[in-house]
Write an enzyme that holds these catalytic residues in place. Sequence first.
Site, short mmCIF file in Angstrom:
data_model
loop_
_atom_site.label_atom_id
_atom_site.label_comp_id
_atom_site.label_asym_id
_atom_site.label_seq_id
_atom_site.Cartn_x
_atom_site.Cartn_y
_atom_site.Cartn_z
CG ASP A 33 36.71 37.57 53.53
OD1 ASP A 33 35.51 37.88 53.41
OD2 ASP A 33 37.45 37.41 52.54
CG PHE A 55 40.22 43.34 48.46
CD1 PHE A 55 40.33 42.04 48.93
CD2 PHE A 55 41.38 44.07 48.25
CE1 PHE A 55 41.57 41.48 49.19
CE2 PHE A 55 42.63 43.51 48.50
CZ PHE A 55 42.71 42.21 48.96
CB VAL A 56 39.79 46.94 53.29
CG1 VAL A 56 38.32 47.32 53.33
CG2 VAL A 56 40.05 45.72 54.15
NE ARG A 91 51.96 42.88 53.46
CZ ARG A 91 51.01 41.94 53.57
NH1 ARG A 91 49.99 42.13 54.36
NH2 ARG A 91 51.09 40.83 52.87
P1 IMP Z 1 39.26 34.20 55.65
O1 IMP Z 1 40.01 32.92 55.83
O2 IMP Z 1 38.46 34.23 54.37
O3 IMP Z 1 38.45 34.64 56.85
O4 IMP Z 1 40.32 35.31 55.32
C1 IMP Z 1 41.10 35.88 56.20
C2 IMP Z 1 42.39 36.39 55.55
O5 IMP Z 1 42.20 36.88 54.22
C3 IMP Z 1 42.84 37.55 56.36
O6 IMP Z 1 43.82 37.09 57.24
C4 IMP Z 1 43.42 38.50 55.35
O7 IMP Z 1 44.81 38.28 55.27
C5 IMP Z 1 42.82 38.12 54.03
N1 IMP Z 1 41.79 39.09 53.61
C6 IMP Z 1 40.45 38.94 53.70
N2 IMP Z 1 39.82 40.01 53.25
C7 IMP Z 1 40.78 40.88 52.88
C8 IMP Z 1 40.73 42.23 52.34
O8 IMP Z 1 39.67 42.85 52.12
N3 IMP Z 1 41.95 42.80 52.10
C9 IMP Z 1 43.14 42.18 52.35
N4 IMP Z 1 43.21 40.95 52.85
C10 IMP Z 1 42.04 40.30 53.11
#
Ligand code: IMP
Length: 188
Positions: free
Chosen positions: A109, A159-160, A172
């Site tokens: 993300d 958001f998924v 989950r």
């Molecule tokens: P980042 O550090 O922003 O890249 O986020 C990564 C973490 O955020 C992932 O390991 C997911 O656990 C959580 N995450 C990011 N987007 C989503 C989403 O759309 N749904 C659920 N969890 C998410």
Amino acid sequence: MSKAVAGVLSSLDRVLLNAETIQRRVADMAREIERDFAGGELSVVTLMDGALFFVADLLRSIDLPVRLHTLTVSSYHGGTNSTGRVQMAQTLPFDLTTRHVLLIDDILDTGLTLATVRERILAECKPDTLRVAVLLSKRRQREREVPVDYVGFEIEDEFVVGYGMDYQGHYRNLPCIGILNPGRLPQS
Ligand code: IMP
Ligand code: MG
């Protein structure tokens, strides 16, 4: 389909990836990983909890010797936006010196989580090789760039939930991945 799953599905805005599509792509990813790590042993580090279902399916499909390590990391704290802070253990609980490591997460993300963990593993564990796999990569501006070797699906910045991914601990165990209906969020 069970009544429980049908009830949960009705609170989704829409299904983005159905179970069959996910399973087919995960099997393809397993073939790519087998080719790249052929002849060696794979040391997998998986980020918990979101990647749990993905890793369980992926690793059972990989025909190589595998060692599995888990690391609990959080950056969301129950909401739908990253907090910008990545929390994890002070000391990494595994020895990866000279190993061939595959770091796995559910979603790329902002990039903060994978960039932080990847740098720590490289600096503290000195693996021989380190590759990164994610099931989903959101099309968006990253806060940190991360080299990712295997991507299951590119998705829009929404958001998924499902197939391991949660909203406040819910969803989950859905076999598919869906977009939440903001009007029907579960009570926490
Ligand atoms: P980042 O550090 O922003 O890249 O986020 C990564 C973490 O955020 C992932 O390991 C997911 O656990 C959580 N995450 C990011 N987007 C989503 C989403 O759309 N749904 C659920 N969890 C998410
Ligand atoms: Mg996560």
